[in-house]
Design an enzyme around this catalytic site. Structure first.
Site, PDB file in Angstrom:
ATOM      1  N   GLY A  15      -3.619   0.986  18.380  1.00 11.34           N
ATOM      2  CA  GLY A  15      -2.675   0.781  17.295  1.00 11.34           C
ATOM      3  C   GLY A  15      -2.307   2.111  16.666  1.00 11.34           C
ATOM      4  CB  ALA A  16       0.129   4.199  16.349  1.00 11.26           C
ATOM      5  CB  VAL A  73       3.673   6.035  23.900  1.00 13.49           C
ATOM      6  CG1 VAL A  73       2.870   7.311  24.063  1.00 13.49           C
ATOM      7  CG2 VAL A  73       3.163   4.973  24.863  1.00 13.49           C
ATOM      8  CG  MET A  88     -10.309  -1.659  11.994  1.00  9.99           C
ATOM      9  SD  MET A  88      -9.115  -0.301  12.105  1.00  9.99           S
ATOM     10  CE  MET A  88      -8.295  -0.405  10.543  1.00  9.99           C
ATOM     11  CG  ASP A 134      -8.177   0.572   3.587  1.00 11.40           C
ATOM     12  OD1 ASP A 134      -8.902  -0.244   2.980  1.00 11.40           O
ATOM     13  OD2 ASP A 134      -6.932   0.523   3.539  1.00 11.40           O
ATOM     14  N   GLY A 171       0.032   1.516   9.857  1.00  5.01           N
ATOM     15  CA  GLY A 171      -0.568   1.963   8.609  1.00  5.01           C
ATOM     16  C   GLY A 171      -2.080   1.832   8.597  1.00  5.01           C
ATOM     17  CB  ALA A 172      -4.388  -0.823   9.751  1.00  7.60           C
ATOM     18  CG  ASN A 203      -7.795   0.993  -0.620  1.00  2.00           C
ATOM     19  OD1 ASN A 203      -7.871   2.101  -1.153  1.00  2.00           O
ATOM     20  ND2 ASN A 203      -8.823   0.391  -0.071  1.00  2.00           N
ATOM     21  CE  LYS A 222      -4.177  -1.858   2.126  1.00  2.00           C
ATOM     22  NZ  LYS A 222      -5.196  -1.686   3.166  1.00  2.00           N
TER      23      LYS A 222
HETATM   24  P1  ATR Z   1      -0.616  -2.325   9.863  1.00  4.54           P
HETATM   25  O1  ATR Z   1      -0.349  -1.859   8.462  1.00  4.54           O
HETATM   26  O2  ATR Z   1      -1.436  -3.577   9.967  1.00  4.54           O
HETATM   27  O3  ATR Z   1      -1.133  -1.233  10.731  1.00  4.54           O
HETATM   28  P2  ATR Z   1       1.931  -2.019  11.173  1.00  4.54           P
HETATM   29  O4  ATR Z   1       2.155  -0.679  10.546  1.00  4.54           O
HETATM   30  O5  ATR Z   1       3.065  -2.983  11.299  1.00  4.54           O
HETATM   31  O6  ATR Z   1       0.808  -2.811  10.399  1.00  4.54           O
HETATM   32  O7  ATR Z   1       1.277  -1.753  12.631  1.00  4.54           O
HETATM   33  C1  ATR Z   1       0.918  -2.793  13.487  1.00  4.54           C
HETATM   34  C2  ATR Z   1       0.255  -2.198  14.744  1.00  4.54           C
HETATM   35  O8  ATR Z   1      -0.098  -3.264  15.635  1.00  4.54           O
HETATM   36  C3  ATR Z   1       1.174  -1.290  15.526  1.00  4.54           C
HETATM   37  O9  ATR Z   1       0.380  -0.338  16.211  1.00  4.54           O
HETATM   38  C4  ATR Z   1       1.825  -2.265  16.507  1.00  4.54           C
HETATM   39  O10 ATR Z   1       2.350  -1.676  17.666  1.00  4.54           O
HETATM   40  P3  ATR Z   1       3.828  -1.003  17.664  1.00  4.54           P
HETATM   41  O11 ATR Z   1       3.666   0.305  16.955  1.00  4.54           O
HETATM   42  O12 ATR Z   1       4.167  -0.848  19.076  1.00  4.54           O
HETATM   43  O13 ATR Z   1       4.710  -1.977  16.925  1.00  4.54           O
HETATM   44  C5  ATR Z   1       0.624  -3.111  16.843  1.00  4.54           C
HETATM   45  N1  ATR Z   1       0.997  -4.455  17.361  1.00  4.54           N
HETATM   46  C6  ATR Z   1       1.556  -5.461  16.657  1.00  4.54           C
HETATM   47  N2  ATR Z   1       1.703  -6.556  17.443  1.00  4.54           N
HETATM   48  C7  ATR Z   1       1.238  -6.210  18.673  1.00  4.54           C
HETATM   49  C8  ATR Z   1       1.112  -6.908  19.915  1.00  4.54           C
HETATM   50  N3  ATR Z   1       1.501  -8.184  20.043  1.00  4.54           N
HETATM   51  N4  ATR Z   1       0.565  -6.248  20.961  1.00  4.54           N
HETATM   52  C9  ATR Z   1       0.150  -4.966  20.836  1.00  4.54           C
HETATM   53  N5  ATR Z   1       0.248  -4.249  19.694  1.00  4.54           N
HETATM   54  C10 ATR Z   1       0.771  -4.854  18.623  1.00  4.54           C
END
Ligand code: ATR
Length: 275
Positions: free
Chosen positions: A129-130, A156, A219, A104, A132-133, A88, A67
């Protein structure tokens, strides 16, 4: 009449539901659309996309992990794609420019508001979460004017970076970042946008974030109740939804961008749920 050609590109791609969803849209609307799935090599998304369009392809959907590359390669981006930092949906505009869109966030909002009757205006929203999604959905959520939008993340600093990025779009909404341990009051809506459940993990949240009227939205989706939604149900949640509706709605939004026709999503969601 020959069909116009569309496809979804990802790696892996064999489990994608997009060909099925768009075929159902095409049948329902009578649009002459043929939609396939393409697995691009990990090191050549752009070449795969260019080849598809050079063969006369009309539009692409793009999924993991391409993406950001789709966003990069475009000649122009819609406003919502620009802010999302990822695309997307790709197509050529009326001037022939390769255009990147992101449907999305619109898909999530439409599933929440139209399909589930959730009120976003004035709501207290917690987004987990923070990555790409999540970045793709913050703008469309803020556009509905929630009272507050709290982004909680394991790291954070990534949540804080999103707050900085979207500060100018927040209007009256209280936009804030924190870790998972901090929120302890009930929210109106909790959206899980982490990929934790892929590892069967749960963000370590206080169950007190779930109140009597809290809507919980994961999601992710799966045939069984997702790990996060099960946690919510175990802690008093009663209204929990998974991301199947979002998946179908983002597809419908892309179909609208390409064809100028908005498909009726309800029968498609029902059909996929029983597949
Ligand atoms: P996506 O495109 O699916 O958002 P990504 O950019 O890799 O993929 O982001 C994954 C998100 O899930 C992030 O917010 C990640 O937290 P971090 O920023 O601290 O890495 C979160 N995440 C992934 N595995 C996790 C876990 N086991 N517990 C809590 N948060 C998790």
């Amino acid at each position: 009449m020959t069909n116009d050609l569309y496809a979804v590109v990802g790696n892996p791609i064999s489990h994608s539901k997009s060909p099925r969803i768009h075929s159902l849209f095409a049948r329902q609307t009578g649009e002459p659309v043929e939609y396939t799935a393409i697995q691009a090599p990990l090191d050549d998304f752009a070449g795969t996309a260019r080849h598809f369009f050079a063969r006369g392809g009309k539009g692409l959907n793009v999924t993991v992990p391409f993406k950001e590359q789709a966003w990069q390669m475009a000649d122009r981006r819609t406003e919502r794609a620009e802010k999302a930092g990822a695309a997307n949906t790709l197509y050529h505009d009326s001037e022939g420019l390769l255009t990147a869109d992101n449907t999305d966030g619109a898909g999530l909002v439409r599933d929440l508001v139209s399909n589930h009757g959730v009120t976003l205006t004035g709501a207290r929203i917690l987004v987990l979460g923070a990555g790409g999604a999540v970045r793709g959905v913050i703008g469309p959520l803020l556009a509905h004017g929630p009272a507050s939008l709290t982004i909680a993340n394991r790291t954070v600093a990534r949540a804080e970076a999103l707050v900085t990025l979207f500060r100018g779009d927040a209007g009256e909404t209280r936009l804030q970042a924190c870790g998972f341990g901090q929120p302890d009051q009930p929210f109106d809506l909790i959206i899980n946008g982490t990929s934790a459940s892929l590892q069967g993990d749960l963000p370590p949240l206080s169950p007190t974030v779930i109140g009597a009227g809290t809507v919980v939205y994961d999601m992710m989706y799966s045939l069984q109740t997702t790990t996060f939604n099960q946690w919510a149900l175990d802690h008093g949640g009663t209204r929990v939804f998974d991301g199947l509706g979002m998946l179908v709605e983002q597809a419908a939004e892309a179909f609208l961008v390409w064809r100028g026709v908005r498909p009726d999503t309800a029968p498609v969601i029902d059909e996929l749920r029983t597949d």
